[in-house]
Design a protein around this motif. Structure first.
Motif, PDB file in Angstrom:
ATOM      1  N   LEU A  43      35.901  34.612  46.934  1.00  0.00           N
ATOM      2  CA  LEU A  43      35.611  35.228  45.730  1.00  0.00           C
ATOM      3  C   LEU A  43      36.900  35.921  44.844  1.00  0.00           C
ATOM      4  N   VAL A  44      37.663  36.259  45.905  1.00  0.00           N
ATOM      5  CA  VAL A  44      39.055  36.849  45.543  1.00  0.00           C
ATOM      6  C   VAL A  44      39.824  35.748  44.911  1.00  0.00           C
ATOM      7  N   GLN A  45      39.782  34.482  45.754  1.00  0.00           N
ATOM      8  CA  GLN A  45      40.815  33.452  45.269  1.00  0.00           C
ATOM      9  C   GLN A  45      40.198  33.100  44.116  1.00  0.00           C
ATOM     10  N   ALA A  46      38.901  32.998  43.688  1.00  0.00           N
ATOM     11  CA  ALA A  46      38.395  32.401  42.497  1.00  0.00           C
ATOM     12  C   ALA A  46      38.669  33.581  41.235  1.00  0.00           C
ATOM     13  N   ALA A  47      38.777  34.682  41.368  1.00  0.00           N
ATOM     14  CA  ALA A  47      39.069  35.860  40.618  1.00  0.00           C
ATOM     15  C   ALA A  47      40.621  35.655  40.362  1.00  0.00           C
ATOM     16  N   HIS A  48      41.521  35.340  41.270  1.00  0.00           N
ATOM     17  CA  HIS A  48      42.763  35.155  41.229  1.00  0.00           C
ATOM     18  C   HIS A  48      43.093  33.778  40.288  1.00  0.00           C
ATOM     19  N   SER A  49      42.238  32.695  40.245  1.00  0.00           N
ATOM     20  CA  SER A  49      42.528  31.650  39.658  1.00  0.00           C
ATOM     21  C   SER A  49      42.217  31.561  38.112  1.00  0.00           C
ATOM     22  N   LEU A  50      41.523  33.051  37.700  1.00  0.00           N
ATOM     23  CA  LEU A  50      41.011  33.025  36.552  1.00  0.00           C
ATOM     24  C   LEU A  50      42.163  33.377  35.453  1.00  0.00           C
ATOM     25  N   HIS A  51      43.315  33.770  35.986  1.00  0.00           N
ATOM     26  CA  HIS A  51      44.399  33.899  34.951  1.00  0.00           C
ATOM     27  C   HIS A  51      44.870  32.709  34.138  1.00  0.00           C
ATOM     28  N   ARG A  52      44.393  31.547  34.680  1.00  0.00           N
ATOM     29  CA  ARG A  52      44.853  30.327  33.877  1.00  0.00           C
ATOM     30  C   ARG A  52      43.830  29.895  32.899  1.00  0.00           C
ATOM     31  N   LYS A  53      42.772  30.428  33.121  1.00  0.00           N
ATOM     32  CA  LYS A  53      41.579  29.990  32.360  1.00  0.00           C
ATOM     33  C   LYS A  53      41.786  30.524  30.951  1.00  0.00           C
ATOM     34  N   LYS A  54      41.264  29.719  29.880  1.00  0.00           N
ATOM     35  CA  LYS A  54      41.433  29.989  28.481  1.00  0.00           C
ATOM     36  C   LYS A  54      40.123  30.296  28.044  1.00  0.00           C
ATOM     37  N   ASN A  55      40.245  31.332  27.066  1.00  0.00           N
ATOM     38  CA  ASN A  55      38.972  31.770  26.505  1.00  0.00           C
ATOM     39  C   ASN A  55      37.698  31.893  27.334  1.00  0.00           C
ATOM     40  N   CYS A  56      38.070  32.772  28.318  1.00  0.00           N
ATOM     41  CA  CYS A  56      36.940  33.206  29.365  1.00  0.00           C
ATOM     42  C   CYS A  56      36.885  34.971  29.358  1.00  0.00           C
ATOM     43  N   HIS A  57      35.632  35.173  29.427  1.00  0.00           N
ATOM     44  CA  HIS A  57      35.458  36.614  29.431  1.00  0.00           C
ATOM     45  C   HIS A  57      35.937  37.254  30.905  1.00  0.00           C
ATOM     46  N   LEU A  58      35.492  36.413  31.744  1.00  0.00           N
ATOM     47  CA  LEU A  58      36.240  36.902  33.209  1.00  0.00           C
ATOM     48  C   LEU A  58      37.668  36.992  33.178  1.00  0.00           C
ATOM     49  N   ARG A  59      38.362  36.312  32.413  1.00  0.00           N
ATOM     50  CA  ARG A  59      39.897  36.332  32.480  1.00  0.00           C
ATOM     51  C   ARG A  59      40.422  37.628  31.636  1.00  0.00           C
ATOM     52  N   GLU A  60      39.616  38.030  30.634  1.00  0.00           N
ATOM     53  CA  GLU A  60      40.148  39.179  29.836  1.00  0.00           C
ATOM     54  C   GLU A  60      39.854  40.345  30.759  1.00  0.00           C
ATOM     55  N   GLN A  61      38.595  40.512  31.581  1.00  0.00           N
ATOM     56  CA  GLN A  61      38.464  41.462  32.542  1.00  0.00           C
ATOM     57  C   GLN A  61      39.537  41.659  33.275  1.00  0.00           C
ATOM     58  N   TYR A  62      39.868  40.452  33.929  1.00  0.00           N
ATOM     59  CA  TYR A  62      41.105  40.485  35.090  1.00  0.00           C
ATOM     60  C   TYR A  62      42.139  41.309  34.339  1.00  0.00           C
ATOM     61  N   GLN A  63      42.786  40.445  33.194  1.00  0.00           N
ATOM     62  CA  GLN A  63      43.859  40.987  32.602  1.00  0.00           C
ATOM     63  C   GLN A  63      43.907  42.311  32.288  1.00  0.00           C
ATOM     64  N   ARG A  64      42.829  43.014  31.801  1.00  0.00           N
ATOM     65  CA  ARG A  64      42.494  44.381  31.369  1.00  0.00           C
ATOM     66  C   ARG A  64      42.943  45.164  32.715  1.00  0.00           C
ATOM     67  N   ILE A  65      42.117  45.024  33.573  1.00  0.00           N
ATOM     68  CA  ILE A  65      42.213  45.806  34.951  1.00  0.00           C
ATOM     69  C   ILE A  65      43.558  45.690  35.580  1.00  0.00           C
ATOM     70  N   LYS A  66      44.126  44.406  35.433  1.00  0.00           N
ATOM     71  CA  LYS A  66      45.553  44.384  36.161  1.00  0.00           C
ATOM     72  C   LYS A  66      46.469  44.990  35.327  1.00  0.00           C
ATOM     73  N   ALA A  67      46.441  45.402  34.108  1.00  0.00           N
ATOM     74  CA  ALA A  67      47.490  45.975  33.394  1.00  0.00           C
ATOM     75  C   ALA A  67      47.258  47.465  34.036  1.00  0.00           C
ATOM     76  N   ARG A  68      46.320  47.868  34.337  1.00  0.00           N
ATOM     77  CA  ARG A  68      46.099  49.405  34.581  1.00  0.00           C
ATOM     78  C   ARG A  68      46.268  49.594  36.400  1.00  0.00           C
ATOM     79  N   ARG A  69      45.815  48.735  36.902  1.00  0.00           N
ATOM     80  CA  ARG A  69      45.784  48.792  38.436  1.00  0.00           C
ATOM     81  C   ARG A  69      46.303  47.920  39.507  1.00  0.00           C
TER      82      ARG A  69
END
Length: 140
Positions: A43-69
């Protein structure tokens, strides 16, 4: 999935549930619990791979949380979201519907419009419903 009564039980078993520690009425950061290390790793590996996906809700979630935490905590948080999605898809026997990258910003914008209309009504300024509906339709 019948083994787990709720999605929270599954998240706790898998080890991606957020840690919780409260002291003196304040919530403190805590490590997530140990769980199924193989499922958590995937699951964590799948989440890490999301930063390359375009136009994805989960990518935006990842980017928002990454900026803070940071990236590792963001990956565990998004892994938790992925697990919740999988649980609900399997229990409800539904297909996954991608929400899109701007889902959260549009949802926030719509709720802000409705909140401001209520505030203006409290101040005595009445805005016609047709204007509000048109603005909400334009934002979607």
């Amino acid at each position: 999935m019948s083994r787990f009564p709720t999605v929270k039980h599954l998240a706790a078993w898998s080890g991606v549930a957020p840690g919780n520690r409260e002291s003196a009425g304040k919530n403190k950061p805590e490590k997530s619990r140990k769980g199924n290390k193989y499922l958590k790793a995937v699951l964590v590996q799948a989440a890490h791979s999301l930063h390359r996906k375009k136009n994805c809700h989960l990518r935006e979630q990842y980017q928002r949380i990454k900026a803070r935490r940071g990236s590792k905590k963001a990956a565990v948080a998004v892994a938790h979201i992925i697990l919740r999605i999988v649980f609900y898809l399997l229990t409800r026997k539904e297909m996954y519907q991608e929400l899109g990258a701007n889902y959260v910003s549009e949802k926030t914008k719509n709720s802000q419009i409705q909140r401001y209309v209520k505030e203006l009504a409290k101040l005595g300024l009445v805005i016609p419903n047709a204007l509000v509906d048109q603005q909400l339709a334009n934002s979607v």
